[in-house]
Design an enzyme around this catalytic site. Sequence first.
Site, PDB file in Angstrom:
ATOM      1  N   SER A 259       0.842  -1.207   0.000  1.00 24.44           N
ATOM      2  CA  SER A 259       0.000   0.000   0.000  1.00 24.44           C
ATOM      3  C   SER A 259       0.874   1.253   0.000  1.00 24.44           C
ATOM      4  O   SER A 259       1.904   1.311   0.684  1.00 24.44           O
ATOM      5  CB  SER A 259      -0.886  -0.010   1.252  1.00 24.44           C
ATOM      6  OG  SER A 259      -1.489   1.250   1.411  1.00 24.44           O
ATOM      7  N   SER A 261      -0.324   4.025   1.120  1.00 23.98           N
ATOM      8  CA  SER A 261      -0.883   4.890   2.163  1.00 23.98           C
ATOM      9  C   SER A 261       0.110   5.218   3.285  1.00 23.98           C
ATOM     10  O   SER A 261       0.154   6.373   3.731  1.00 23.98           O
ATOM     11  CB  SER A 261      -2.149   4.257   2.748  1.00 23.98           C
ATOM     12  OG  SER A 261      -3.144   4.219   1.761  1.00 23.98           O
ATOM     13  N   LYS A 321     -14.348  -2.884   3.941  1.00 21.84           N
ATOM     14  CA  LYS A 321     -15.130  -1.639   4.007  1.00 21.84           C
ATOM     15  C   LYS A 321     -16.561  -1.884   4.495  1.00 21.84           C
ATOM     16  O   LYS A 321     -17.126  -1.069   5.207  1.00 21.84           O
ATOM     17  CB  LYS A 321     -15.162  -0.971   2.630  1.00 21.84           C
ATOM     18  CG  LYS A 321     -13.815  -0.372   2.237  1.00 21.84           C
ATOM     19  CD  LYS A 321     -13.891   0.296   0.881  1.00 21.84           C
ATOM     20  CE  LYS A 321     -12.547   0.894   0.504  1.00 21.84           C
ATOM     21  NZ  LYS A 321     -12.544   1.553  -0.780  1.00 21.84           N
TER      22      LYS A 321
END
Length: 546
Positions: A259, A261, A321
């Site tokens: 990732s 992020s 999610k």
Amino acid sequence: MTLLCVPILVHDAAAALADAAAAKAAGADLAELRLDGWFQGTGDAAEMAAVADLVRDCPLPVIVTCRAASEGGHYDGPDDARVALYEYLGTSQHPPRYLDLELATYERSANLRQKVHLAIDYPARRRADAPSLILSIHDFNTRPADLARRIARIAVNDAASIIKVAYRARSIRDNLELLDVITETGKPTIALGMGEFGLMSRILAPKFGGFLTFASLRPTTTTAPGQPTIAELLNRYNFRSIKRSTRVYGVIGWPVEHSISPAVHNAAFDAIMHDGVYVPLPVPASDDPEASYASFKATVLELLGQPGMYFSGASVTIPHKENLVRLAREQRWLMYEESESTGAANTINATTGNVVIYNTDIPAIVECIQAEAGLLAGKRVAVIGAGGVGRGATWGLAKAGAIVVLFNRTPDRAIAAATQLTATLTPGVGTITAGHWDDLGTVTFDIFVNCTPLGMKGGPSPDESPLPEGTVRRLTPATIVMDTVYNPSETPLLRACKAAGAKTIPGVEMFIRQASLQSLKWTNQTPPDGLVRMACQNELSRGGPA
Ligand code: NAP
């Protein structure tokens, strides 16, 4: 201060010294000279003298380790020979700062222990420059069953100055135990998780007062699975800024190993001087959705409840999610309309003590499109893909007044999503209907948004585009095409649509906006746009998520 130690697998003295100099230049405090691939234990005096010279010439303070094969090292000679080496080094003119020996070896015989005590700063015979003993426990496969008892034996042993425990973490939750170990032993302690799941304990060691963390000089010279490089620790995770007060954030998903992020959020925290660190938090997907939910729930609740962690927020990505919305409903956390209506959320904010969840993907997509298209009322939009992002885009764009048609490879999913999302809209604002996948070749729209992984690097179809050629040929300069896929930044879809004269919006724009919104929720400050953009682009040019 938690020390940063670079392990060096010694095969050749000159190369080891060059690596130690490079480690020092890179910011290391210590070098661990791993002798187990070099030292043969022949009893030859020249062999011992060569090791002593290496220790003397090393530009960094040294931990000497000759790790037994039984605990993940390369040494399978007699224990007597390596303990004789330790004694030789410990009593030499330039002794190493530390000697590392496995607890299992130390406990094997009284005779061996006696020799070890001659080498170290043993209570019965204090010597100012004698090495301190690190007694260590390793398991490269799993958590040792009798871990607590073994740690307790080291803790009460006067000969051991430092406790070291390293085992293969089986989940994020093992890190929490390792970090507890650091605070509970009453002695300087190294407690590290191995493998992908253990990275958190390596990064957060300074927050809990760990004695040191290991970082390799290069990705190819790690001595344990999951060991980061020194550049990653110092640059991506701002290791030197991590302290007890530092808030912890992370990205929860599977996979998250690649990732972008952490690099983006840590750069943002650094720029706005927020006392926070952002780490990968892998929570595996399972074929059984209930099992996935159970491990997601346990991880999040334990992180939130961990004393001293100050777990303050997370980005939540595939496949969790929807699990986040389920958990928020169960825990009665505050949730906004976007998440309530679409059943998906990507942000946990626990900075104020109360947990709030958000979906920053939706405003990010809507803002990206509004920046190009202006008001969306009455605009005809095709959303391709009815997964989490596709449903969010559909809802957000319709809520802004657009006439949205949702296309999905599996038609029933598009029909079900269109029905469910329509029920959440205020009548008379926008509309949502399901389209036929096969019609994608003949339709015309003002705006197209790809929410499938088609074109994604490392995805199932990196060379494919969701829009058939016929549709691309009919695009006009007023048509807007957005791809949510952000790696590569120019996907096959965007390349073709740009060539046909349409306006294109790359997925990295969405990534930047959703990440900036998350940072704003956590810190009350918007990170500088240029910096977030640069951090994204640096990571993507390095390869980004595979
Ligand atoms: P998801 O829930 O797994 O949904 C994937 C969707 O793509 C489903 O509708 C699926 O159709 C469809 N699909 C998968 N493979 C396909 C194929 N070969 N041909 C046609 N359709 C296919 O994933 P998601 O969370 O919505 O994420 C979708 C994309 O958004 C990701 O690939 C990612 O690149 C992007 N994304 C971007 C950002 C950003 O910040 N830019 C953030 C998050 C996600 P079925 O229903 O038929 O399976």
